[in-house]
Design an enzyme around this catalytic site. Structure first.
Site, PDB file in Angstrom:
ATOM      1  CB  SER A 157      -4.353   2.061   4.101  1.00 53.02           C
ATOM      2  OG  SER A 157      -3.465   1.396   3.229  1.00 53.02           O
ATOM      3  CB  SER A 208      -0.952   0.017   1.206  1.00 52.81           C
ATOM      4  OG  SER A 208      -2.135  -0.679   0.916  1.00 52.81           O
ATOM      5  CD  GLU A 212      -4.859  -3.210  -2.462  1.00 54.48           C
ATOM      6  OE1 GLU A 212      -4.837  -4.431  -2.179  1.00 54.48           O
ATOM      7  OE2 GLU A 212      -4.214  -2.358  -1.849  1.00 54.48           O
ATOM      8  CB  THR A 252       1.781   1.838   6.572  1.00 50.69           C
ATOM      9  OG1 THR A 252       0.347   1.970   6.466  1.00 50.69           O
ATOM     10  CG2 THR A 252       2.290   2.729   7.693  1.00 50.69           C
ATOM     11  N   GLY A 253       2.397  -0.036   4.332  1.00 51.54           N
ATOM     12  CA  GLY A 253       1.928  -1.131   3.496  1.00 51.54           C
ATOM     13  C   GLY A 253       2.250  -2.459   4.149  1.00 51.54           C
TER      14      GLY A 253
END
Length: 328
Positions: A169, A111, A205, A274-275
C-alpha cells in the site's frame, strides 16, 4: 504466456520481504495510523484455489445476483456497537446469491483504489511498458512510501511500482500509477468503460484520503467496488496471465490481516486491498476462494463522524463473518 510475464510470476513474493520492509511498519493509505501486517489467511492446501476457480467464475462474471440473504438488523447492530457507518456487498459468483447492507451508499475508497489502478494498467499496457523503469524525485514522495522511498535514485519498473502499491500500500506508488493512466480521470474513464457509472476518481495521494462527509470526490459504493474487482480478477477484462499476476499481488497483500482475512474460515484463500483515511474510514475489498466452491467477492466500507475518529477495525472482520453466514 510471455517470457516477461513468466519472469514476473516466478519472482512474485510479498515485496515487503524482498525490499526488507518490516511487517510492523506496513501501512494503509493515509496519515492515519496504519495496521500492522499479518500473514494472509490461506492454507497450504488452498494455494491453487484462485487458478482453479477463475475459469468457472469468469463465465458467470456478468450475471446479475439472483437473490439476497441480507439481514439488515444484524448489520445495523454492528454499526451501533462500533459507532460507525457501514456499507457491505458480498456476492457468491457460483449461486448468484448476494448480501447487501447500504451497498449503494458512498464512502471514500482510499487505498482500495490501488487495486483498480494496477488492474487497469495490466489491462492496457504491454509487457514492454510493464518492464519500463519509472523515474521520480524526492519531491514526488508522499507520506507512507516505504518502497518507493528506497528507490529514488534508480527508479523502479512499472511492475515493481504496482506490486508495492498492492502488497504494501505504498502511497507514492499510487501517484506513479495515476501518471501512467492519465491521472485519476484516466482511471475513472476506464471504470466507466467497465460499466461502473458510480466510482468518482478525482485526486491523488494524500488528499484522496480526506473522506469529508458529503464530498463525492474519491468515493464509491460497496457494490461498485466489488463488481469492479470481480471484473478484473474473475472476468475476462484481463488475459488469464494478467489475472494470475493481479491475483498473486492481492493474495500477497500484507496489510489485510485484521480485516476481511480475519473474518473468513480457515483454509480459504483471500486476495484483498485495504484502505483507511480521515473520519475513521476503514475499508477492505476482496475476492475469496473457498475450497470446492466458486469465488465470493466482497467489499466492506466504513467511516465515522469525527475527522480524527479512530477506526475499530474488528468491524470489518465481524461484518465479513456475518455476510458469509447470511450467504450460507
Amino acid at each position: 504466456m510471455s517470457t516477461f510475464t513468466e519472469r514476473i510470476l516466478a519472482r512474485t513474493v510479498p515485496i515487503a520481504a524482498s525490499f526488507g520492509v518490516a511487517a510492523a511498519a506496513l501501512g494503509g493509505c493515509s496519515t492515519a495510523s496504519h495496521a500492522a501486517a499479518a500473514t494472509p489467511t490461506s492454507s497450504s492446501t488452498a494455494t491453487s484455489a484462485p487458478a482453479a476457480a477463475t475459469a468457472s467464475a469468469s463465465a458467470s462474471a456478468t450475471t446479475a445476483p439472483s437473490s439476497s440473504g441480507s439481514d439488515s438488523a444484524a448489520f445495523a447492530d454492528l454499526e451501533s456497537r462500533y459507532h460507525a457507518q457501514l456499507g457491505l456487498y458480498a456476492l457468491d459468483t457460483g449461486s448468484g446469491r448476494s448480501v447487501a447492507f447500504q451497498a449503494d451508499n458512498r464512502f471514500a475508497f482510499c487505498s482500495t483504489v490501488k487495486a483498480l489502478a494496477a488492474a487497469e494498467i495490466l489491462h492496457r499496457d504491454s509487457d514492454a511498458q510493464l518492464a519500463q523503469t519509472i523515474t521520480y524525485s524526492v519531491s514526488d514522495l508522499v507520506d507512507y512510501s516505504p518502497v518507493t522511498g528506497q528507490h529514488v535514485n534508480g527508479g523502479m519498473t512499472l511492475t515493481a511500482v504496482m506490486t508495492a502499491a498492492i502488497e504494501v500500500s505504498d502511497n507514492t506508488a499510487l501517484n506513479l500509477m495515476f501518471n501512467q493512466l492519465g491521472g485519476p480521470a484516466g482511471l475513472q474513464s476506464a471504470l466507466r468503460a467497465l460499466n461502473d457509472p458510480t466510482t468518482s476518481a478525482d485526486r491523488t495521494e494524500p488528499t484522496v484520503n480526506s473522506a469529508v462527509p458529503g464530498d463525492v470526490r474519491d468515493t464509491s459504493t460497496p457494490r461498485a467496488l466489488a463488481e469492479d474487482l470481480r471484473a478484473y480478477v474473475l472476468g475476462d477484462t484481463l488475459t488469464p496471465q494478467r489475472r494470475t499476476l493481479l491475483t498473486s499481488w492481492l493474495t500477497a497483500n500484507t496489510t489485510g490481516g485484521p480485516y476481511i482475512r480475519a473474518g473468513v474460515p480457515a483454509g480459504w484463500t483471500v486476495g484483498d486491498k485495504t484502505g483507511n483515511g480521515d473520519y475513521g474510514t476503514r475499508n477492505d475489498i476482496a475476492v475469496l476462494w473457498p475450497p470446492h466452491r466458486a469465488p465470493i467477492v466482497i467489499a466492506v466500507l466504513s467511516d465515522r463522524d469525527g475527522k480524527d475518529a479512530t477506526s475499530a477495525d474488528a468491524l470489518i472482520a465481524d461484518a465479513t463473518k456475518l455476510a458469509l453466514r447470511q450467504l450460507g
